[in-house]
Every structure is written in structure tokens, then in C-alpha cells.
Design a protein around this motif. Structure first.
Motif, mmCIF file in Angstrom:
data_model
loop_
_atom_site.group_PDB
_atom_site.id
_atom_site.type_symbol
_atom_site.label_atom_id
_atom_site.label_comp_id
_atom_site.label_asym_id
_atom_site.label_seq_id
_atom_site.Cartn_x
_atom_site.Cartn_y
_atom_site.Cartn_z
ATOM 1 N N LEU A 171 -83.466 38.192 -15.521
ATOM 2 C CA LEU A 171 -82.210 36.932 -14.546
ATOM 3 C C LEU A 171 -81.315 36.432 -15.306
ATOM 4 C CD1 LEU A 171 -84.862 35.021 -11.832
ATOM 5 C CD2 LEU A 171 -83.466 36.684 -11.020
ATOM 6 N N ALA A 172 -81.498 35.525 -16.409
ATOM 7 C CA ALA A 172 -80.687 35.003 -16.694
ATOM 8 C C ALA A 172 -79.398 36.643 -17.427
ATOM 9 C CB ALA A 172 -80.633 34.713 -18.150
ATOM 10 N N GLU A 173 -80.381 37.209 -17.533
ATOM 11 C CA GLU A 173 -78.750 38.833 -17.820
ATOM 12 C C GLU A 173 -77.924 38.819 -16.840
ATOM 13 O OE1 GLU A 173 -78.712 43.685 -19.587
ATOM 14 O OE2 GLU A 173 -80.429 42.307 -19.422
ATOM 15 N N ALA A 174 -78.627 39.294 -15.801
ATOM 16 C CA ALA A 174 -78.043 39.399 -14.682
ATOM 17 C C ALA A 174 -77.362 38.755 -14.082
ATOM 18 C CB ALA A 174 -79.229 39.466 -13.074
ATOM 19 N N ASP A 175 -76.945 37.707 -14.235
ATOM 20 C CA ASP A 175 -76.012 36.393 -14.338
ATOM 21 C C ASP A 175 -75.318 36.188 -15.216
ATOM 22 O OD1 ASP A 175 -77.145 34.984 -11.837
ATOM 23 O OD2 ASP A 175 -78.095 33.913 -13.186
ATOM 24 N N TYR A 176 -75.681 36.800 -16.592
ATOM 25 C CA TYR A 176 -74.773 37.342 -17.477
ATOM 26 C C TYR A 176 -73.506 38.621 -17.203
ATOM 27 C CZ TYR A 176 -73.277 37.871 -23.074
ATOM 28 O OH TYR A 176 -72.832 38.253 -23.991
ATOM 29 N N ALA A 177 -74.552 39.396 -17.312
ATOM 30 C CA ALA A 177 -74.025 40.698 -16.589
ATOM 31 C C ALA A 177 -72.208 40.151 -15.317
ATOM 32 C CB ALA A 177 -74.900 41.934 -16.375
ATOM 33 N N ALA A 178 -72.576 39.903 -14.448
ATOM 34 C CA ALA A 178 -72.257 39.745 -13.149
ATOM 35 C C ALA A 178 -70.817 38.883 -13.639
ATOM 36 C CB ALA A 178 -72.651 38.731 -12.187
ATOM 37 N N GLU A 179 -70.895 37.737 -14.620
ATOM 38 C CA GLU A 179 -69.621 36.516 -15.117
ATOM 39 C C GLU A 179 -69.078 37.480 -16.264
ATOM 40 O OE1 GLU A 179 -67.433 32.832 -15.467
ATOM 41 O OE2 GLU A 179 -69.583 33.858 -14.417
ATOM 42 N N PHE A 180 -69.145 38.524 -16.112
ATOM 43 C CA PHE A 180 -67.556 39.581 -16.665
ATOM 44 C C PHE A 180 -67.248 39.928 -15.620
ATOM 45 C CE2 PHE A 180 -71.020 40.326 -20.217
ATOM 46 C CZ PHE A 180 -69.824 39.525 -21.736
ATOM 47 N N PHE A 181 -67.116 40.331 -14.407
ATOM 48 C CA PHE A 181 -66.345 40.874 -13.458
ATOM 49 C C PHE A 181 -65.947 39.186 -13.213
ATOM 50 C CE2 PHE A 181 -69.909 44.440 -12.858
ATOM 51 C CZ PHE A 181 -67.998 45.343 -13.230
ATOM 52 N N ARG A 182 -66.509 38.308 -13.219
ATOM 53 C CA ARG A 182 -65.652 36.995 -12.503
ATOM 54 C C ARG A 182 -64.254 36.702 -13.646
ATOM 55 N NH1 ARG A 182 -67.772 31.304 -10.969
ATOM 56 N NH2 ARG A 182 -69.274 31.710 -12.270
ATOM 57 N N TRP A 183 -65.289 36.438 -15.356
ATOM 58 C CA TRP A 183 -63.784 36.605 -16.105
ATOM 59 C C TRP A 183 -62.377 37.302 -16.411
ATOM 60 C CZ3 TRP A 183 -62.253 32.958 -19.257
ATOM 61 C CH2 TRP A 183 -61.229 32.957 -20.200
ATOM 62 N N PHE A 184 -63.235 38.515 -15.943
ATOM 63 C CA PHE A 184 -61.750 39.489 -16.305
ATOM 64 C C PHE A 184 -61.368 39.668 -14.940
ATOM 65 C CE2 PHE A 184 -64.482 40.208 -20.440
ATOM 66 C CZ PHE A 184 -63.593 40.308 -21.092
ATOM 67 N N SER A 185 -61.620 39.680 -13.866
ATOM 68 C CA SER A 185 -60.804 39.956 -12.881
ATOM 69 C C SER A 185 -59.608 38.503 -12.743
ATOM 70 C CB SER A 185 -61.456 38.915 -11.092
ATOM 71 O OG SER A 185 -61.910 37.365 -11.555
ATOM 72 N N GLU A 186 -59.970 37.656 -13.393
ATOM 73 C CA GLU A 186 -59.279 36.616 -13.856
ATOM 74 C C GLU A 186 -58.097 37.147 -14.956
ATOM 75 O OE1 GLU A 186 -61.884 33.610 -14.375
ATOM 76 O OE2 GLU A 186 -62.193 32.911 -12.598
#
Length: 481
Positions: free
Chosen positions: A104-119
């Protein structure tokens, strides 16, 4: 589990799932049972080249979209991965074996790269200035490097993909992903979600294969591919760099680690032990950032060791899917056998096992959390990335000596330092040869921070502002007006 698996298991090329061109498949195994989950399409060289052509075809349409348009697609990908975090975690547990809490922690970490790089997509670098002679303007713009071949490992089957794909897409690149053949199911499901988010056909292609050498060599030699981004062992990284040199490809290499965990005599022992458990045991201790060598000052070594042993013995080992499991099986039989050989050799060389004698019964590739004491400073086990729940402890008394021991390796990915004296901790942080240092913390990975190493631990950085720059070329335009 084969009968119940309903997710994608074909190659993902040009926006659709399909079998391998010659119909060959390979089994994906559940490490907790050793049984097959499902058979997955085994990409051939022809399939790999078709994926590269699809990425080349999609490059101009995707790269010429406005930064805001690309950013919105990446933001949608973040939201979809977040909405499906439980499903992604289940896939990670099934094919990788780690405990669900880590998945679950990895799934959250993985998703966060899309939020960060969308910015980051809307903040691509560029500049305009007058030349020193005053006879022209110096214009600098950023352009996508082109088609990226991304080769990812099994230990973080979601995050190691998104850490490459998100910045590549944000920069305007397209990607061919060759995931580990141990963990392709997570990659294929991510591709499905990216399509739903609006990533166009051909922009992301997934080619699982057990014909790694032939497929990778053909892709590196193919004209569409302009960059190689690899996460994996240093040994394989050397081979890929040699192959990439033939075409002078752009390369990003995130390679092996051998992280020291240094505890000075003034450290808060309880907090140091808590952080050591995070630094060592997160993601089944199968992470390149994992604390690999523990250097503890002699004045507190007995106290630290006793509390560390208690914490390791308290861990619950079992199938990652079971509630309460904190340590799952290792990812493969080969990993289990290799780790056992390393521990046996250390014991024969004089180390003592403080805990770790009770190995959970199989089936599955279980290894009991192990602490080794009386480890000599020059012990062979300190020279290898263990990639498993084994913690060798070495004593020290002198700052210069412990820094020398920490730096006595060809690796330089991460390091950990614990001290109540912040000046000393920062001084040592500057002296250790590592790309990342955790000071009084057991975790430093963050999508907003640059991830990467020095020496033979890699080339380039992933994450942070640096992450998108890896996928950009700087063009200089001389202008007169």
C-alpha cells in the motif's frame, strides 16, 4: 490462482493488449506459495521493435501538446492510481510477495510521481539573455529527448515504473517499458489505468519478456530509442552502458547500493532502533536504499543490539496477503538461496547470529529477520548488497574510522547517520560518499527530492526538479534582432 486472475496478461503495444507475435508465454509466480498466478505474453524481438515504432509514431503528437495538456493527463493518472491503490497493492503482494502494508505504501508512492511531475510539466526550463559581446541573444529551450527505453526491477514493481514514466511523459517523451519478468502484472495494470487517464496510444508500451537479452539489445540498437533509463544491479548496468555506448544513447542508471547506518554514542537509542527497522525492513528489506551495514559506537552497541534484536524478533513473518504480516517471502528461490549462502559464509568467518534461527515453514521463500554480531570490519558480507532481512553490526569508536569504513565500497547510493549533535551529523553527511543521506531518519525517498547515487551506484537523478531534466535536451538558438 490462475483461474481467478482476471487482469491483463498480454503485451501492451500501441494502446492495446495482445499476445506475443509467436504466441509464447511464461508463468508469473506467487513467492508465498511458489505457484503460478497466470501465464503472461513473452515478447519477442519483433514485438519489442513494434513497441518502439509505436512510441516513435506517438512522439510528435504527444510532445507537441501544450505542457498544461500533458499535466492534466498526468494529474488524471495520479487520481486513478490513487483510486485503485488497493488493487495495485494486491497485485504487488501477489507477484512480489511483500507485506500488504508495504505494498500500500508503494502504491501511494508510485501515484505521487504523477502528481509531482504533473506540476513539473508546466515548469520546463528555458532562458533568454544577451550575449557578453552584445551582438546576439542567447536563447535556450528544452525539448523531449525522444523515445525512452525504461527497464525496471521486481522489488518495487509500481514505483520503479512511475518514477520513470511520469517525468518522461511530462517532458513530452514516449516510453517502452521492459518490466521485470518476475513482476509484469503491476506494470500491465498501470498501463491500463494510464490509458483511462488519457495517455494516447503508443505513448506508453509494456513488453514483458523472458528473452531479455535479445529484446533489450534489439531495442537499444533500434533507431527510435534515444534514451535508456535503467534501475537494477550494477553488474547489469555496466553491460547496458556498454551496449548503449554503440549509439551514444542518453542514459539514466539507478544501480545497486550498500548503505551504511551509522549510530554515534550520543544518539537516542530507541529512536535509532526505530529508524533502523524502517531503513532495513521496509519493502521486505529488498530495496536498494535498505540499510546494509550497521556501524554502532562501542559505548552503546550492546544496548542498540539488544533492542534491535527484540524489534526484529517481534516482526510477524508470513504471506504478504495475511492481516498482520510485516515481512513477506523473498521474491524468488534464487534470492533465498543467495541470502542463505551470505549468512552461512559470515558465520563461518566468525560472526554470531543474535537472532534469526526460526525460518517460517514453506511453501514460499521465507527468510527469518536476522541480526549478526561480532562482524569484522573487513568481513566479506559487508561488501555485498544483501537485499534481504539480514543486519550485520560492526562496532567503532572513532569518527574518521567509521567514515572510512562507510566509504570503503564501490557503491554510493544512500547512507544513514544518527547523532544528537547535528553539526557532527551534517559534517559526516558531507564526508560520506553517497548521493542521498538520511540524518536522524530511516527514510529519505521522496518524489519531490532527487534520487540517485555516486560511484558505481548510478548516473543521473530521478525525482525532484532534476527528474524531468533527465528526459530533456537543451537547445541553444542564437538570435539577432
Amino acid at each position: 490462482m490462475t483461474e481467478s486472475f482476471t487482469g491483463p496478461s498480454g503485451l501492451f503495444i500501441d494502446g492495446s493488449f495482445r499476445p506475443a507475435s509467436d504466441g509464447v508465454v511464461f508463468p508469473v509466480e506467487d513467492p508465498s506459495t511458489g505457484k503460478t498466478i497466470v501465464d503472461v505474453a513473452n515478447a519477442s524481438v519483433a514485438d519489442g521493435l513494434e513497441a518502439a515504432e509505436a512510441a516513435q509514431k506517438a512522439l510528435a503528437p504527444w510532445g507537441t501538446r501544450t505542457p498544461r495538456e500533458r499535466a492534466e493527463v498526468l494529474r488524471a493518472a495520479f487520481e486513478l492510481l490513487t483510486a485503485h491503490r488497493d488493487e495495485i497493492a494486491d497485485l504487488i503482494v501477489a507477484e512480489n510477495g511483500k507485506a500488504r502494508v508495504d505494498a500500500l505504501a508503494e502504491a501511494d508512492y508510485a501515484a505521487e510521481f504523477f502528481r509531482w511531475f504533473s506540476e513539473e510539466a508546466v515548469r520546463l526550463p528555458g532562458s533568454l539573455r544577451e550575449s557578453p559581446t552584445g551582438n546576439r541573444r542567447i536563447m535556450e529551450i528544452s525539448q523531449p529527448v525522444g523515445v525512452v527505453l525504461a527497464i525496471t526491477p521486481w522489488n518495487l514493481p509500481a514505483a520503479m515504473i512511475t518514477r520513470k514514466v511520469a517525468p518522461a511523459l511530462a517532458a513530452g517523451c514516449t516510453v517502452v517499458v521492459k518490466p521485470s519478468n518476475q513482476t509484469p502484472l503491476t506494470a500491465l495494470r498501470i498501463a491500463e489505468l494510464l490509458t483511462q487517464a488519457g495517455v494516447p496510444s503508443g505513448a506508453v508500451n509494456i513488453v514483458p519478456t523472458r528473452r531479455d537479452r535479445e529484446v533489450i539489445a534489439a531495442l537499444i540498437d533500434s533507431s527510435p530509442v534515444q534514451m535508456l533509463s535503467f534501475t537494477g544491479s550494477t553488474q547489469v548496468g555496466r553491460q547496458l552502458l556498454s551496449q548503449a555506448s554503440g549509439r551514444i544513447l542518453n542514459t539514466g542508471m539507478e544501480l545497486g547500493g550498500n548503505a551504511p547506518f551509522i549510530v554515534f554514542e550520543d544518539a537516542d537509542v530507541d529512536k535509532a532502533v526505530e529508524a533502523a527497522m524502517t531503513a532495513k525492513m521496509r519493502h521486505n528489506a529488498e530495496a536498494c536504499t535498505a540499510a546494509n551495514r550497521f556501524y554502532v559506537h562501542d559505548n552503546i552497541r550492546a544496548e542498540f543490539t539488544g533492542k534491535f534484536v527484540q524489534a526484529m524478533e517481534a516482526l510477524r513473518v508470513g504471506p504478504g496477503s495475511e492481516d498482520g504480516t510485516e515481512v513477506g517471502p523473498l521474491a524468488s528461490k534464487a534470492a533465498l538461496e543467495g541470502l542463505q549462502e551470505a549468512v552461512d559464509a559470515a558465520l563461518q568467518a566468525g560472526a554470531k547470529r543474535a537472532t534469526g534461527t526460526d525460518v517460517p515453514a514453506g511453501p514460499g521463500y521465507y527468510f527469518a529477520p536476522t541480526v549478526l554480531t561480532d562482524v569484522a570490519p573487513d568481513a566479506d558480507i559487508l561488501n555485498h548488497e544483501l537485499f534481504g532481512p539480514v543486519a550485520p553490526i560492526v562496532g567503532f569508536t572513532d569518527e574518521d574510522h567509521v567514515v572510512a569504513m562507510a566509504n570503503a565500497t564501490d557503491m554510493g547510493l544512500g547512507s544513514y547517520i544518527f547523532s544528537a549533535d547535528l553539526a557532527r551529523a551534517l559534517r559526516v553527511a558531507e564526508r560520506v560518499h553517497a548521493g542521498m543521506v538520511g540524518v536522524n531518519t530511516g527514510i529519505f525517498s521522496d518524489p519531490a527530492a532527487p534520487f540517485g547515487g555516486v560511484k558505481q551506484s548510478g548516473i543521473g537523478r530521478e525525482g525532484g526538479h532534476h527528474g524531468i531534466h533527465e528526459f530533456l535536451e537543451t537547445k541553444y538558438i542564437a538570435v539577432q534582432w
